[in-house]
Design a protein around this motif. Sequence first.
Motif, PDB file in Angstrom:
ATOM      1  N   THR A  83       0.260   0.822  -4.453  1.00  7.52           N
ATOM      2  CA  THR A  83      -1.048   1.027  -4.552  1.00  7.52           C
ATOM      3  C   THR A  83      -1.612   2.546  -4.148  1.00  7.52           C
ATOM      4  OG1 THR A  83      -1.694  -0.073  -2.586  1.00  7.52           O
ATOM      5  CG2 THR A  83      -1.766  -1.189  -4.513  1.00  7.52           C
ATOM      6  N   ASP A 102      -7.466  -0.940 -12.163  1.00  3.31           N
ATOM      7  CA  ASP A 102      -5.901  -0.638 -11.235  1.00  3.31           C
ATOM      8  C   ASP A 102      -4.747  -1.277 -12.041  1.00  3.31           C
ATOM      9  OD1 ASP A 102      -7.454   0.581  -9.436  1.00  3.31           O
ATOM     10  OD2 ASP A 102      -6.858  -0.637  -7.805  1.00  3.31           O
ATOM     11  N   SER A 148      -7.726  -7.221  -7.139  1.00  4.46           N
ATOM     12  CA  SER A 148      -7.776  -6.028  -7.990  1.00  4.46           C
ATOM     13  C   SER A 148      -8.533  -6.004  -9.031  1.00  4.46           C
ATOM     14  CB  SER A 148      -6.164  -5.833  -8.345  1.00  4.46           C
ATOM     15  OG  SER A 148      -6.005  -4.618  -9.036  1.00  4.46           O
ATOM     16  N   THR A 162      -6.966  -2.302  -5.078  1.00  7.55           N
ATOM     17  CA  THR A 162      -6.161  -3.285  -4.818  1.00  7.55           C
ATOM     18  C   THR A 162      -5.813  -3.440  -3.343  1.00  7.55           C
ATOM     19  OG1 THR A 162      -5.214  -2.475  -6.985  1.00  7.55           O
ATOM     20  CG2 THR A 162      -3.870  -4.042  -5.610  1.00  7.55           C
ATOM     21  N   CYS A 163      -6.195  -4.769  -3.048  1.00  4.77           N
ATOM     22  CA  CYS A 163      -5.602  -4.830  -1.555  1.00  4.77           C
ATOM     23  C   CYS A 163      -5.805  -6.333  -1.250  1.00  4.77           C
ATOM     24  CB  CYS A 163      -6.863  -4.342  -0.732  1.00  4.77           C
ATOM     25  SG  CYS A 163      -8.511  -4.573  -0.819  1.00  4.77           S
ATOM     26  N   HIS A 186       0.879  -1.347  -0.032  1.00  8.65           N
ATOM     27  CA  HIS A 186      -0.037  -0.005   0.043  1.00  8.65           C
ATOM     28  C   HIS A 186       0.811   1.279   0.053  1.00  8.65           C
ATOM     29  CE1 HIS A 186      -3.317   2.714   0.885  1.00  8.65           C
ATOM     30  NE2 HIS A 186      -2.590   3.243   1.742  1.00  8.65           N
ATOM     31  N   MET A 236      -4.429   3.213  -6.854  1.00 13.37           N
ATOM     32  CA  MET A 236      -5.148   1.897  -7.233  1.00 13.37           C
ATOM     33  C   MET A 236      -5.942   1.494  -5.581  1.00 13.37           C
ATOM     34  SD  MET A 236      -1.661   0.388  -8.791  1.00 13.37           S
ATOM     35  CE  MET A 236      -2.381  -1.412  -8.946  1.00 13.37           C
TER      36      MET A 236
END
Length: 335
Positions: free
Chosen positions: A165, A228, A224, A173-174, A161, A170
């Motif tokens: 991201t 992204d 995601s 996205t995680c 992160h 983004m």
Amino acid sequence: MLAGRGPVVVAEAAAGWAQRYRAYDAEQDQGLELPRDRWEPMRTGTVFDLASLTKLFTAIVAIQLVERGRLVLNDQVKAHLPAFTPGITVRQLLTHTSGLAPELPFYEHRERGAQLELLWREAAEPTGRPDTSYLYSDLNLICLQLILEQLTGRRLDALVHEGITGPLGMTSTCYGPLAPHGVAATEDQRRPWAKVDRGMLRGEVHDENAWALGGVAGHAGLFSTAQDLAVLCRTLLNGGAYGRTRILGAGAVAALLDPPGLGFGIDQPYFMGELAGHGAAGHTGFTGTSLVLDRATDTFLILLANTVHPRRRCGGSAPRAAAATRLARAVVGSA
């Protein structure tokens, strides 16, 4: 599916169903469908379990630390993880030449200590001979995760992160788990075709070892969208920058994408089709995902599918290669 060239998204489409089945009937060898009004269509913004595309993010975080002088590619892994046999380097983890086995049954040992014991046993006596041949291994990226977390004191999800991201915006996205709506379902995960009994998965990581490791792993676990991932592709094709945001220097991007590639596969026709041949880079994921970017033509292609819904099959990469070939021929035709 999303394809782009230069700063332009040239094609984007969605087809099929994000969720159609409630379970899988092993005796009938078919999926058990939900009531028709509960089928959820695939949309261009559907979130997917990326599976092994997660490895690309882990590799980028590693190269960010290399840029900052906190990690050296030719460092012995043993300097960071003492259980390792001498002679294996960080670079070899990224190029899958460490000799480590493809995977270990962490899913059978949910306790962290037991998982590490399995890993250290393999690290002390690898299945293959280091630096003699390519042996694709999830363990490489799991070990790299341990090194990154040890060096920074931060969990991998935070590193992804903070370094990728977040700066790139983004927002989809995680790591999971995620609320199921808007997420493509994967598998009715049960033995004997799977390694554990978890039922229908949606918003929870499909990979059994990533699940056993708590959902945050160097080899799998990220979710995601195609949009992204398009931002990530453009960033790499732009030499590490997207708009006014830079996450990598141009030299670091070259290290990732120049043959043999660090975390990225290079020129692999089985899924890159005719985009392969002049340095195309990318990766695939077990759930049905793939990403290809080609610096020679400034193009990229993202395919996200829930091939393992309602249960895993050997789907092959013919659709991936066919889509990449069509993109390659379209670029030639427009030149």
